[in-house]
Design a protein around this motif. Structure first.
Motif, short mmCIF file in Angstrom:
data_model
loop_
_atom_site.label_atom_id
_atom_site.label_comp_id
_atom_site.label_asym_id
_atom_site.label_seq_id
_atom_site.Cartn_x
_atom_site.Cartn_y
_atom_site.Cartn_z
N CYS A 17 0.99 -1.12 -0.03
CA CYS A 17 0.02 -0.18 0.19
C CYS A 17 0.87 1.28 0.01
O CYS A 17 1.90 1.26 0.36
CB CYS A 17 -1.01 -0.06 1.32
N GLU A 18 0.33 2.46 -0.47
CA GLU A 18 0.96 3.69 -0.36
C GLU A 18 0.03 4.32 0.47
O GLU A 18 -1.06 4.94 0.19
CB GLU A 18 0.87 4.28 -1.77
N SER A 49 -0.25 8.14 3.24
CA SER A 49 0.58 9.33 3.40
C SER A 49 -0.23 9.86 4.68
O SER A 49 -1.32 9.29 5.08
CB SER A 49 -0.03 10.43 2.29
N ALA A 95 4.74 1.10 5.52
CA ALA A 95 4.74 2.36 4.56
C ALA A 95 5.60 3.33 4.78
O ALA A 95 6.26 4.07 4.06
CB ALA A 95 3.18 2.78 4.65
N ASP A 128 -5.08 6.82 2.02
CA ASP A 128 -4.45 6.20 0.92
C ASP A 128 -4.63 6.90 -0.41
O ASP A 128 -4.90 8.20 -0.46
CB ASP A 128 -5.33 4.96 0.90
#
Length: 354
Positions: free
Chosen positions: A62-63, A65, A118, A144
């Protein structure tokens, strides 16, 4: 067809009514190290410090922030300090310290202790001792790639460590502390070294160098006997790492050797004190280690000579106390030496060990 129509409408409505959490990012928080220890700061400041990382762990690739982070420091059920970290502020403590990247060296300790993160956040706190902080409570919100948000909380106990083993400085004579604990801006770039201390030998006039020559022998401490800090059993010993020819790191000398991650520590001995405390002495001279795995040692017994092997900036001994026999896996522990008056040891502290 008329009978199917109501069922189809119900099905569509059920999909539309899926709860919001179904599309939220799936993640958890993990504190590193597993137990957070606070220590009293040097200089009679009447403050104590503690340091930890919080890794944002994804359940799958996953990315994510970071949106925001809130930290509450508590004494029992009483909140003594609250900090709100905005996206801009938290960017300063955000990193990727526990995930293997394309450019991660083969000798990096990250290859031993790694997490599917992450990102992680590095927190440092210095508080008045009178506040008696015993926990840090985190609330972290992430988003996400589709801007879906989710929040997780984590309570982290904070405590003093109660040392069990009576330790002596691992060499005799005068010395000075180089790099010290992570709570004072020192070690901590790799897992398991937070409370490590670099000890450098000095002469009778408290000088570090014999002359200005750019070689190991010009260092006063070069070749000084390294001693077992307490009785115990040797659980690790390595003796084949070449000396760096002059002050300064030379990764090529250890990076190509067998087990390059352990080779970073140079010629190294680990002693089990029999109470979940282990002493680690690193960077000794090549060929100087006089003990092997299984040997019983007594406090003050010579085990090698002060050197400059492995990931070392110059002649010194790197000492740390840790909770188990495995470097880069087991947690380092705060400690004090019983045969010197300087407590706690901090960068630039001079001492004389008899």
């Amino acid at each position: 067809m008329r009978r199917l129509l109501p069922s189809l409408i119900v099905f569509i409505c059920l999909i539309a009514a899926q709860p919001s959490w179904a599309s939220q990012p799936d993640f958890r928080l993990q504190v590193v190290p597993a137990i957070v220890y606070k220590v009293d700061d040097p200089g009679n400041t009447k403050t104590s410090s503690f340091v930890f990382d919080v890794a944002v762990i994804c359940s799958s690739d996953c990315e994510l922030s970071l949106v925001s982070a809130t930290v509450e420091l508590s004494n029992g059920r009483t909140t003594v300090e609250r900090q709100q970290w905005t996206t801009e502020l938290v960017a300063k403590i955000k990193g990727v310290r526990y995930r293997i990247l394309e450019d991660t060296p083969a000798s990096s300790s990250r290859r031993v202790f790694t997490l599917p993160e992450a990102f992680d956040l590095h927190f440092y706190f210095r508080c008045p001792q009178a506040l008696a902080v015993d926990s840090a409570n985190l609330r972290i919100t992430v988003a996400d790639a589709k801007s879906h948000r989710a929040t997780q909380t984590l309570r982290i106990p904070v405590q003093y460590y109660q040392q069990k083993t009576s330790l002596i400085v691992p060499f005799r004579g005068k010395g000075v502390v180089g790099q010290d604990w992570t709570t004072n801006g020192g070690h901590g770039s790799g897992y398991g070294t937070d409370f490590a201390t670099d000890l450098i030998g000095l002469d009778e006039n408290w000088a570090e160098q014999k002359n200005d020559a750019d070689d190991n022998a010009s260092a006063v401490g070069w070749g000084r006997e390294i001693l077992a800090p307490a009785a115990g059993t040797v659980v690790y010993a390595r003796n084949d790492i070449p000396n760096n020819p002059h002050p300064g790191k030379d990764p090529e000398l250890y990076g190509a050797l067998h087990d390059p991650i352990m080779a970073r520590s140079g010629n190294c001995v680990i002693i089990d004190h029999g109470n979940s405390e282990y002493s680690v002495m690193m960077h000794m001279q090549e060929g100087s280690v006089t003990v092997k795995v299984g040997d019983r040692v007594v406090a003050g017994q010579a085990i090698g000579k002060l050197g400059n092997s492995g990931n070392s900036f110059g002649p010194h001994v790197h000492y740390q106390l840790q909770s188990g026999p495995q470097l880069h896996r087991d947690q380092s522990l705060p400690f004090k030496f019983q045969n010197i008056d300087v407590t706690p040891l901090s960068r630039g502290s001079q001492f004389e060990a008899k």
